[in-house]
Design a protein around this motif. Structure first.
Motif, PDB file in Angstrom:
ATOM      1  N   ILE A 201      18.493  -5.069  -3.026  1.00 31.72           N
ATOM      2  CA  ILE A 201      18.415  -3.652  -3.410  1.00 31.72           C
ATOM      3  C   ILE A 201      16.907  -2.768  -2.777  1.00 31.72           C
ATOM      4  CG2 ILE A 201      19.240  -1.756  -4.558  1.00 31.72           C
ATOM      5  CD1 ILE A 201      21.026  -3.958  -6.476  1.00 31.72           C
ATOM      6  N   GLU A 202      16.097  -3.294  -3.197  1.00 31.87           N
ATOM      7  CA  GLU A 202      14.958  -2.764  -2.666  1.00 31.87           C
ATOM      8  C   GLU A 202      14.461  -2.551  -1.149  1.00 31.87           C
ATOM      9  OE1 GLU A 202      11.811  -4.596  -4.771  1.00 31.87           O
ATOM     10  OE2 GLU A 202      11.612  -3.889  -6.982  1.00 31.87           O
ATOM     11  N   SER A 203      15.066  -3.273  -0.783  1.00 33.71           N
ATOM     12  CA  SER A 203      15.079  -3.226   1.107  1.00 33.71           C
ATOM     13  C   SER A 203      15.751  -2.561   1.167  1.00 33.71           C
ATOM     14  CB  SER A 203      15.100  -4.505   1.442  1.00 33.71           C
ATOM     15  OG  SER A 203      14.297  -5.503   1.347  1.00 33.71           O
ATOM     16  N   MET A 204      17.274  -2.587   1.001  1.00 36.83           N
ATOM     17  CA  MET A 204      18.255  -1.356   0.842  1.00 36.83           C
ATOM     18  C   MET A 204      17.995  -0.071   0.672  1.00 36.83           C
ATOM     19  SD  MET A 204      21.334  -2.891  -0.832  1.00 36.83           S
ATOM     20  CE  MET A 204      22.206  -4.399  -0.746  1.00 36.83           C
ATOM     21  N   GLN A 205      17.092   0.506  -0.098  1.00 27.77           N
ATOM     22  CA  GLN A 205      16.536   1.750  -0.673  1.00 27.77           C
ATOM     23  C   GLN A 205      15.441   2.407   0.978  1.00 27.77           C
ATOM     24  OE1 GLN A 205      14.977   0.459  -3.921  1.00 27.77           O
ATOM     25  NE2 GLN A 205      16.525   1.937  -5.490  1.00 27.77           N
ATOM     26  N   GLN A 206      14.989   0.814   0.983  1.00 27.85           N
ATOM     27  CA  GLN A 206      13.322   0.942   2.136  1.00 27.85           C
ATOM     28  C   GLN A 206      13.943   1.652   3.526  1.00 27.85           C
ATOM     29  OE1 GLN A 206      10.021   1.248   1.752  1.00 27.85           O
ATOM     30  NE2 GLN A 206      10.160   2.057   3.415  1.00 27.85           N
ATOM     31  N   ILE A 207      15.162   0.867   3.855  1.00 30.97           N
ATOM     32  CA  ILE A 207      16.064   0.742   5.052  1.00 30.97           C
ATOM     33  C   ILE A 207      16.443   2.449   5.592  1.00 30.97           C
ATOM     34  CG2 ILE A 207      17.421   0.164   5.931  1.00 30.97           C
ATOM     35  CD1 ILE A 207      17.349  -2.293   5.568  1.00 30.97           C
TER      36      ILE A 207
END
Length: 264
Positions: A201-207
């Motif tokens: 989910i943190e990766s989704m936010q960064q993307i």
């Protein structure tokens, strides 16, 4: 009529789950809602308990202009909720859309004839880049991107954003506004989110921050058997007393209302 589509370029991302629970929530709020099953797998049609009868018009006939759109719309067992169903024959429309010259606008044009009948139209897109997917995007005022909280989900998110970016480069007005990314199958153990879900989910936010300059990730849909139970029983999460699980759907409905306000 506001047309909202659920799109992800991989299976198992939660597209149909989002469409089903969002449409039922909006219908329970008193809105007249049309759902369009644009996936040849026809999971949405099945989840709504609808059986396509032989020779009954479906989305295939609507897109090919073999029937008036109103003839392909059916009542469901739920108040205020109507359906344009599909079956596996929908795949046959790919060549028709590709050869029409304006296939990406076909669904939008077909829906225009019934837009005065409904407040919202919620569309379940197929999980791959295809002519059907393109015509769904072309019909959309708003786009929701469900993404499984997994590595596969992140790959699907990137492919989906790349497709939307390509389409916007060709025509800035093509397709709708991205309303948000909905993490799906967010895994928790007790009161804690698992490390895997948290990382993804943190990766989704960064993307999304890298792509759009802002975090577009909405509250997540947790992994729970309650969703399957609600589908099997034909109930909403609220009717099952699962208000906490219904919260992401409520947030999404609010985002749609805000979009509607911007359009006015």
């Amino acid at each position: 009529m506001q047309t909202i589509s659920s799109i992800s370029l991989a299976g198992g991302q939660g597209k149909t789950t989002v469409v089903l629970f969002l449409a039922r929530f909006l219908a329970q709020q008193g809105h007249t809602v049309l759902v369009v099953d644009a996936d040849p797998q026809s999971s949405l049609t099945t989840f709504l308990g609808f059986q396509v009868e032989p020779d009954s018009p479906t989305l295939l006939e609507v897109l090919k202009r073999e029937v008036n759109p109103s003839d392909g719309i059916y009542e469901t067992k739920y108040p205020n909720l109507f359906l344009i169903p599909s079956d596996d024959a929908l795949d046959k429309v790919q060549d028709y859309l590709a050869g029409s010259g304006t296939g990406a606008l076909t669904l939008k044009r077909r829906l225009k004839t019934v837009e005065s009948l409904f407040h919202y139209c919620i569309v379940d897109a197929p999980p791959q880049r295809s002519q059907i997917c393109l015509t769904v995007i072309g019909a959309s005022d708003g786009l929701v991107i469900p993404v499984e909280a997994s590595v596969k989900g992140l790959q699907s998110l990137i492919r989906t954003l790349e497709l939307l970016g390509e389409l916007k480069q060709e025509d800035e007005e093509f397709g709708g506004q991205i309303l948000g990314i909905v993490p799906f199958r967010d895994r928790w153990v007790g009161l804690r989110r698992t490390n895997e879900s948290q990382s993804n989910i943190e990766s989704m936010q960064q993307i999304t921050t890298d792509w759009f300059g802002q975090d577009l990730v909405l509250p997540s849909i947790r992994e729970s058997e309650k969703f399957k139970q609600a589908i099997n029983k034909g109930l909403t999460l609220h009717e099952m007393g699962q208000e906490d699980l219904a919260y992401p759907i409520e947030v999404l409905a609010t985002a749609i209302e805000k979009l509607e306000g911007q359009k006015k």
